[in-house]
Design a protein around this motif. Sequence first.
Motif, PDB file in Angstrom:
ATOM      1  N   LYS A 184      15.248  98.901 -14.378  1.00 21.76           N
ATOM      2  CA  LYS A 184      14.073  99.104 -13.524  1.00 21.76           C
ATOM      3  C   LYS A 184      13.115  97.925 -13.595  1.00 21.76           C
ATOM      4  CE  LYS A 184      13.941 104.126 -13.246  1.00 21.76           C
ATOM      5  NZ  LYS A 184      13.187 105.333 -13.532  1.00 21.76           N
ATOM      6  N   VAL A 185      12.827  97.450 -14.802  1.00 27.11           N
ATOM      7  CA  VAL A 185      11.898  96.328 -14.940  1.00 27.11           C
ATOM      8  C   VAL A 185      12.499  95.058 -14.351  1.00 27.11           C
ATOM      9  CG1 VAL A 185      10.680  94.860 -16.597  1.00 27.11           C
ATOM     10  CG2 VAL A 185      10.722  97.318 -16.927  1.00 27.11           C
ATOM     11  N   LEU A 186      13.783  94.827 -14.581  1.00 21.89           N
ATOM     12  CA  LEU A 186      14.405  93.615 -14.049  1.00 21.89           C
ATOM     13  C   LEU A 186      14.484  93.636 -12.528  1.00 21.89           C
ATOM     14  CD1 LEU A 186      17.142  93.042 -16.759  1.00 21.89           C
ATOM     15  CD2 LEU A 186      15.032  91.764 -16.421  1.00 21.89           C
ATOM     16  N   VAL A 187      14.735  94.800 -11.945  1.00 23.89           N
ATOM     17  CA  VAL A 187      14.751  94.892 -10.482  1.00 23.89           C
ATOM     18  C   VAL A 187      13.359  94.612  -9.930  1.00 23.89           C
ATOM     19  CG1 VAL A 187      15.040  96.472  -8.533  1.00 23.89           C
ATOM     20  CG2 VAL A 187      16.784  96.360 -10.289  1.00 23.89           C
ATOM     21  N   VAL A 188      12.335  95.122 -10.569  1.00 23.15           N
ATOM     22  CA  VAL A 188      10.968  94.834 -10.128  1.00 23.15           C
ATOM     23  C   VAL A 188      10.691  93.337 -10.248  1.00 23.15           C
ATOM     24  CG1 VAL A 188       8.522  95.217 -10.627  1.00 23.15           C
ATOM     25  CG2 VAL A 188      10.093  97.146 -10.580  1.00 23.15           C
ATOM     26  N   ALA A 189      11.156  92.702 -11.326  1.00 26.87           N
ATOM     27  CA  ALA A 189      10.984  91.255 -11.477  1.00 26.87           C
ATOM     28  C   ALA A 189      11.700  90.504 -10.352  1.00 26.87           C
ATOM     29  CB  ALA A 189      11.501  90.798 -12.839  1.00 26.87           C
ATOM     30  N   LEU A 190      12.880  90.968  -9.980  1.00 24.27           N
ATOM     31  CA  LEU A 190      13.606  90.332  -8.867  1.00 24.27           C
ATOM     32  C   LEU A 190      12.882  90.542  -7.539  1.00 24.27           C
ATOM     33  CD1 LEU A 190      17.279  91.182  -9.855  1.00 24.27           C
ATOM     34  CD2 LEU A 190      16.182  88.933  -9.877  1.00 24.27           C
ATOM     35  N   ILE A 191      12.289  91.714  -7.364  1.00 25.29           N
ATOM     36  CA  ILE A 191      11.518  91.983  -6.149  1.00 25.29           C
ATOM     37  C   ILE A 191      10.327  91.035  -6.086  1.00 25.29           C
ATOM     38  CG2 ILE A 191      10.003  93.682  -5.031  1.00 25.29           C
ATOM     39  CD1 ILE A 191      11.985  95.857  -5.991  1.00 25.29           C
ATOM     40  N   VAL A 192       9.655  90.846  -7.208  1.00 22.73           N
ATOM     41  CA  VAL A 192       8.508  89.937  -7.250  1.00 22.73           C
ATOM     42  C   VAL A 192       8.958  88.511  -6.954  1.00 22.73           C
ATOM     43  CG1 VAL A 192       6.761  88.942  -8.796  1.00 22.73           C
ATOM     44  CG2 VAL A 192       7.122  91.409  -8.758  1.00 22.73           C
ATOM     45  N   SER A 193      10.098  88.094  -7.494  1.00 18.44           N
ATOM     46  CA  SER A 193      10.626  86.756  -7.210  1.00 18.44           C
ATOM     47  C   SER A 193      10.961  86.597  -5.730  1.00 18.44           C
ATOM     48  CB  SER A 193      11.874  86.475  -8.041  1.00 18.44           C
ATOM     49  OG  SER A 193      11.554  86.395  -9.392  1.00 18.44           O
ATOM     50  N   ALA A 194      11.555  87.623  -5.140  1.00 23.30           N
ATOM     51  CA  ALA A 194      11.868  87.573  -3.711  1.00 23.30           C
ATOM     52  C   ALA A 194      10.577  87.497  -2.889  1.00 23.30           C
ATOM     53  CB  ALA A 194      12.685  88.794  -3.305  1.00 23.30           C
ATOM     54  N   PHE A 195       9.557  88.246  -3.300  1.00 22.53           N
ATOM     55  CA  PHE A 195       8.267  88.196  -2.615  1.00 22.53           C
ATOM     56  C   PHE A 195       7.695  86.784  -2.674  1.00 22.53           C
ATOM     57  CE2 PHE A 195       3.593  88.561  -2.975  1.00 22.53           C
ATOM     58  CZ  PHE A 195       3.328  89.020  -1.691  1.00 22.53           C
ATOM     59  N   LYS A 196       7.806  86.135  -3.826  1.00 17.17           N
ATOM     60  CA  LYS A 196       7.316  84.764  -3.960  1.00 17.17           C
ATOM     61  C   LYS A 196       8.051  83.832  -2.994  1.00 17.17           C
ATOM     62  CE  LYS A 196       7.183  80.904  -7.116  1.00 17.17           C
ATOM     63  NZ  LYS A 196       7.751  80.362  -8.330  1.00 17.17           N
ATOM     64  N   ALA A 197       9.352  83.982  -2.901  1.00 15.73           N
ATOM     65  CA  ALA A 197      10.130  83.141  -1.987  1.00 15.73           C
ATOM     66  C   ALA A 197       9.734  83.396  -0.532  1.00 15.73           C
ATOM     67  CB  ALA A 197      11.618  83.394  -2.190  1.00 15.73           C
ATOM     68  N   MET A 198       9.412  84.649  -0.235  1.00 11.89           N
ATOM     69  CA  MET A 198       9.042  84.997   1.139  1.00 11.89           C
ATOM     70  C   MET A 198       7.673  84.429   1.530  1.00 11.89           C
ATOM     71  SD  MET A 198      10.446  88.895   1.279  1.00 11.89           S
ATOM     72  CE  MET A 198       9.503  89.277   2.721  1.00 11.89           C
ATOM     73  N   LEU A 199       6.830  84.138   0.554  1.00 11.31           N
ATOM     74  CA  LEU A 199       5.509  83.587   0.850  1.00 11.31           C
ATOM     75  C   LEU A 199       5.600  82.225   1.534  1.00 11.31           C
ATOM     76  CD1 LEU A 199       3.509  84.454  -2.384  1.00 11.31           C
ATOM     77  CD2 LEU A 199       3.157  85.403  -0.103  1.00 11.31           C
ATOM     78  N   THR A 200       6.611  81.465   1.181  1.00 12.59           N
ATOM     79  CA  THR A 200       6.751  80.116   1.734  1.00 12.59           C
ATOM     80  C   THR A 200       7.842  80.030   2.800  1.00 12.59           C
ATOM     81  OG1 THR A 200       8.250  79.534  -0.072  1.00 12.59           O
ATOM     82  CG2 THR A 200       5.908  79.039  -0.378  1.00 12.59           C
ATOM     83  N   LEU A 201       8.376  81.163   3.203  1.00 10.49           N
ATOM     84  CA  LEU A 201       9.430  81.178   4.215  1.00 10.49           C
ATOM     85  C   LEU A 201       8.833  80.839   5.583  1.00 10.49           C
ATOM     86  CD1 LEU A 201      12.482  81.919   4.430  1.00 10.49           C
ATOM     87  CD2 LEU A 201      11.742  84.173   5.135  1.00 10.49           C
ATOM     88  N   PRO A 202       9.282  79.764   6.199  1.00 11.95           N
ATOM     89  CA  PRO A 202       8.715  79.410   7.513  1.00 11.95           C
ATOM     90  C   PRO A 202       9.271  80.326   8.614  1.00 11.95           C
ATOM     91  CG  PRO A 202      10.405  77.830   6.894  1.00 11.95           C
ATOM     92  CD  PRO A 202      10.256  78.786   5.742  1.00 11.95           C
TER      93      PRO A 202
END
Length: 182
Positions: free
Chosen positions: A130-148
């Motif tokens: 559960k914690v690792l999936v949330v960490a992956l979700i947060v990482s994906a969110f970070k990548a989406m911030l700079t997605l043009p």
Amino acid sequence: MASALKGRLKRMEQRFERVLWRLRLIAILPVIMSLVSTVVSFVLGTVEIAKALAGLGHVDQLDKTFVAELLGAIVSGIDLYLIGIALLIFGYGVYELLISPIEAAREHDQGGGGLLDIRNLDQLKEKLVKVLVVALIVSAFKAMLTLPIKDGPSLAFFSLSVLLLALSGYLVTGNADKVLHR
């Protein structure tokens, strides 16, 4: 003669089992290393967020790129905190499962079921996932911030990413089990 041999074998078996039981204490190494790694992850996360917030003072005008970079740095810090939490859960779980129950945690337990309430290997695995999936979700969110987003396909990709993140969050909370068992 046969009973003397049986007695000797029984004593050897008991000695071997005592040594085997004490050997479990080697698990203190991953416990200590994961706890040290937890502290390091928390410090790195704090440094990452502090650097991001320090960058606010050097800005005359807030443009979209700067905001995305600032949020990305803050999210990186949060990601490091989540990794630290996963390491803490791992260390705590290994200690509880292999070495000894932590009595201080039981004294202050308000009904159990907390993140650090680990009674078996399946609970440890479930909480870590559960914690690792949330960490992956947060990482994906970070990548989406700079997605043009420049055209239709990039907007569709972004929308699909948001949908997958929402689905992941839904599945991690355990609400899917309730819906499937109705």
